[in-house]
Design a protein around this motif. Structure first.
Motif, PDB file in Angstrom:
ATOM      1  N   ALA A  32       0.714  -1.194   0.049  1.00 21.58           N
ATOM      2  CA  ALA A  32       0.060  -0.032  -0.054  1.00 21.58           C
ATOM      3  C   ALA A  32       0.679   1.344  -0.013  1.00 21.58           C
ATOM      4  N   THR A  33       0.859   2.096  -1.001  1.00 19.92           N
ATOM      5  CA  THR A  33       1.534   3.315  -1.221  1.00 19.92           C
ATOM      6  C   THR A  33       0.818   4.602  -0.978  1.00 19.92           C
ATOM      7  N   PRO A  34       1.323   5.277  -0.289  1.00 24.52           N
ATOM      8  CA  PRO A  34       0.473   6.732  -0.056  1.00 24.52           C
ATOM      9  C   PRO A  34       0.570   7.334  -1.329  1.00 24.52           C
ATOM     10  N   THR A  35      -0.582   8.033  -1.472  1.00 25.18           N
ATOM     11  CA  THR A  35      -0.718   8.924  -2.670  1.00 25.18           C
ATOM     12  C   THR A  35      -0.267  10.430  -2.443  1.00 25.18           C
ATOM     13  N   VAL A  36       0.107  10.489  -1.445  1.00 20.58           N
ATOM     14  CA  VAL A  36       0.755  12.088  -1.027  1.00 20.58           C
ATOM     15  C   VAL A  36       2.437  11.545  -0.966  1.00 20.58           C
ATOM     16  N   ASP A  37       3.041  12.589  -0.839  1.00 15.82           N
ATOM     17  CA  ASP A  37       4.495  12.756  -0.866  1.00 15.82           C
ATOM     18  C   ASP A  37       4.802  11.910   0.490  1.00 15.82           C
ATOM     19  N   TYR A  38       5.792  11.166   0.516  1.00 14.33           N
ATOM     20  CA  TYR A  38       6.219  10.282   1.850  1.00 14.33           C
ATOM     21  C   TYR A  38       7.610  10.157   1.831  1.00 14.33           C
ATOM     22  N   PRO A  39       8.184   9.868   2.977  1.00 17.17           N
ATOM     23  CA  PRO A  39       9.675   9.404   3.060  1.00 17.17           C
ATOM     24  C   PRO A  39      10.034   8.185   2.324  1.00 17.17           C
ATOM     25  N   LYS A  40      10.927   8.267   1.146  1.00 23.02           N
ATOM     26  CA  LYS A  40      10.941   7.026   0.435  1.00 23.02           C
ATOM     27  C   LYS A  40      12.094   5.964   1.024  1.00 23.02           C
ATOM     28  N   ASP A  41      12.656   6.507   2.128  1.00 26.88           N
ATOM     29  CA  ASP A  41      13.654   5.546   2.869  1.00 26.88           C
ATOM     30  C   ASP A  41      13.033   4.866   4.170  1.00 26.88           C
ATOM     31  N   LYS A  42      11.627   4.903   4.209  1.00 20.26           N
ATOM     32  CA  LYS A  42      11.004   4.449   5.401  1.00 20.26           C
ATOM     33  C   LYS A  42       9.938   3.371   4.795  1.00 20.26           C
ATOM     34  N   ALA A  43       9.677   2.473   5.806  1.00 17.51           N
ATOM     35  CA  ALA A  43       8.550   1.466   5.592  1.00 17.51           C
ATOM     36  C   ALA A  43       7.993   0.799   6.701  1.00 17.51           C
ATOM     37  N   ILE A  44       6.720   0.389   6.632  1.00 17.60           N
ATOM     38  CA  ILE A  44       6.048  -0.189   7.858  1.00 17.60           C
ATOM     39  C   ILE A  44       5.927  -1.548   7.480  1.00 17.60           C
ATOM     40  N   LEU A  45       6.423  -2.677   8.180  1.00 19.65           N
ATOM     41  CA  LEU A  45       6.353  -3.913   7.877  1.00 19.65           C
ATOM     42  C   LEU A  45       4.760  -4.475   8.739  1.00 19.65           C
ATOM     43  N   TYR A  46       3.632  -4.655   7.972  1.00 19.82           N
ATOM     44  CA  TYR A  46       2.547  -5.221   8.433  1.00 19.82           C
ATOM     45  C   TYR A  46       2.678  -6.571   8.667  1.00 19.82           C
ATOM     46  N   LEU A  47       2.816  -7.124   9.849  1.00 16.12           N
ATOM     47  CA  LEU A  47       3.136  -8.843   9.815  1.00 16.12           C
ATOM     48  C   LEU A  47       1.654  -9.321  10.171  1.00 16.12           C
ATOM     49  N   PRO A  48       1.242 -10.039   9.482  1.00 14.19           N
ATOM     50  CA  PRO A  48      -0.178 -10.649   9.690  1.00 14.19           C
ATOM     51  C   PRO A  48      -0.453 -11.736  10.435  1.00 14.19           C
ATOM     52  N   ASP A  49      -1.878 -11.974  10.971  1.00 15.13           N
ATOM     53  CA  ASP A  49      -2.067 -13.120  11.608  1.00 15.13           C
ATOM     54  C   ASP A  49      -2.028 -14.225  10.682  1.00 15.13           C
ATOM     55  N   ALA A  50      -2.601 -15.145  11.201  1.00 17.30           N
ATOM     56  CA  ALA A  50      -2.712 -16.807  10.649  1.00 17.30           C
ATOM     57  C   ALA A  50      -3.338 -16.708   9.236  1.00 17.30           C
ATOM     58  N   PHE A  51      -4.229 -15.783   8.982  1.00 23.79           N
ATOM     59  CA  PHE A  51      -4.916 -15.753   7.700  1.00 23.79           C
ATOM     60  C   PHE A  51      -3.959 -15.163   6.630  1.00 23.79           C
ATOM     61  N   GLY A  52      -2.968 -14.450   7.000  1.00 19.35           N
ATOM     62  CA  GLY A  52      -1.911 -14.106   5.910  1.00 19.35           C
ATOM     63  C   GLY A  52      -2.252 -12.726   5.102  1.00 19.35           C
ATOM     64  N   HIS A  53      -1.327 -12.726   4.104  1.00 22.99           N
ATOM     65  CA  HIS A  53      -1.431 -11.215   3.488  1.00 22.99           C
ATOM     66  C   HIS A  53      -2.396 -10.970   2.661  1.00 22.99           C
ATOM     67  N   GLN A  54      -3.173 -12.174   2.334  1.00 22.22           N
ATOM     68  CA  GLN A  54      -4.471 -11.814   1.216  1.00 22.22           C
ATOM     69  C   GLN A  54      -5.661 -11.556   1.914  1.00 22.22           C
ATOM     70  N   LEU A  55      -5.739 -11.864   3.385  1.00 19.92           N
ATOM     71  CA  LEU A  55      -6.928 -11.153   4.145  1.00 19.92           C
ATOM     72  C   LEU A  55      -7.462 -10.079   3.673  1.00 19.92           C
ATOM     73  N   ILE A  56      -8.780  -9.605   3.250  1.00 19.80           N
ATOM     74  CA  ILE A  56      -9.170  -8.418   2.858  1.00 19.80           C
ATOM     75  C   ILE A  56      -8.970  -7.542   4.268  1.00 19.80           C
ATOM     76  N   ASN A  57      -9.255  -7.981   5.234  1.00 24.14           N
ATOM     77  CA  ASN A  57      -9.237  -7.018   6.388  1.00 24.14           C
ATOM     78  C   ASN A  57      -7.674  -6.425   6.650  1.00 24.14           C
ATOM     79  N   ALA A  58      -6.705  -7.174   6.439  1.00 28.21           N
ATOM     80  CA  ALA A  58      -5.273  -6.762   6.463  1.00 28.21           C
ATOM     81  C   ALA A  58      -5.005  -5.885   5.278  1.00 28.21           C
TER      82      ALA A  58
END
Length: 249
Positions: A32-58
């Motif tokens: 998920a990429t911001p639509t506004v300007d953002y620091p290109k040297d920073k990232a958030i790692l979203y580490l999901p629950d057991a349903f994984g990265h394709q769960l729509i909630n995540a």
């Protein structure tokens, strides 16, 4: 260590994800990429629950982090083998059998590949938020000071007090814990241990524990939003996380 029934229960949320599914260093990810300007040297790692990265909630939450200016990546640390969505309604699903296939020895190298790939793209600083199963890996990354700030929401698979002690002794990452009323994975006793160890300024990098009354393990990602207390907890945990990352990443 094991997971509980609340680790594979909950409600699928509604919405249309706005990010993209792609690969980093050969590993499937949702970005998920911001639509506004953002620091290109920073990232958030979203580490999901057991349903994984394709769960729509995540994916919807990753989009919300992006709306707040954070380049957010959900790595497929489960290698395409997240708990199936029908486990929500399938009391016969064997979570212990699934967990045996997803030990740290198998999942951590995948996470490391994504981190290395992001570093190759110019990312220098990471924040990490982990939900349930993913909370274990926030702690592991913090132990090695790979991340600059940590958030866990109803974390699973932690050894209490050993992991809390290791965090206190080794990590420099400020820690936010979103906890709740009913949680066999991080119960009131564990919450009290964390407060005693980290609270009242004892952990100098920074510590906060939020407590969401009337919520159950999983509330921050799979909660029933028709319940006012759960809705308040889910939204409050998200807002706390955003504020934590604004302050420390």
């Amino acid at each position: 260590m094991s997971l509980c029934k609340h680790c594979i229960s909950g409600v699928r949320h509604e919405g249309v994800p706005e990010g993209k599914e792609t690969q980093i260093n050969g590993v499937d990810v949702y970005i998920a990429t911001p639509t506004v300007d953002y620091p290109k040297d920073k990232a958030i790692l979203y580490l999901p629950d057991a349903f994984g990265h394709q769960l729509i909630n995540a994916q919807l939450m990753a989009d919300d982090f992006a709306r707040n200016g954070f380049y957010t990546v959900i790595p497929d640390i489960l290698l395409g083998d997240g708990v199936p969505l029908d486990a929500f309604e399938n009391p016969n699903f064997k979570i212990a059998d699934w967990l045996a296939k997803h030990t740290q020895e198998k999942t951590r190298p995948t996470l490391d590949k994504v981190i290395d790939g992001l570093k190759d793209q110019g990312i220098k600083e990471f924040g990490a938020v982990g939900y349930c199963f993913g909370g274990r890996y926030v702690f592991d990354l913090a132990f090695e000071n790979i991340i600059k700030a940590s958030v866990v929401c109803h974390p699973s698979l932690l050894k209490i007090p050993a992991d809390l002690n290791t965090y206190f002794e080794t990590s420099k990452a400020p820690l936010l814990i979103n906890s709740c009323t009913v949680d066999s994975q991080f119960p009131h006793e564990a919450q009290a241990v964390a407060d005693e160890l980290f609270g009242q300024g004892k952990f100098t990098p920074g510590y906060e524990r939020a407590y969401w009354e009337g919520c159950t393990h999983g509330f921050a990602v799979r909660g029933d939003l028709s319940d006012p207390k759960v809705k308040a907890g889910k939204e409050g945990a998200f807002n706390n996380t955003v504020e934590w990352f604004i302050k420390y990443v």
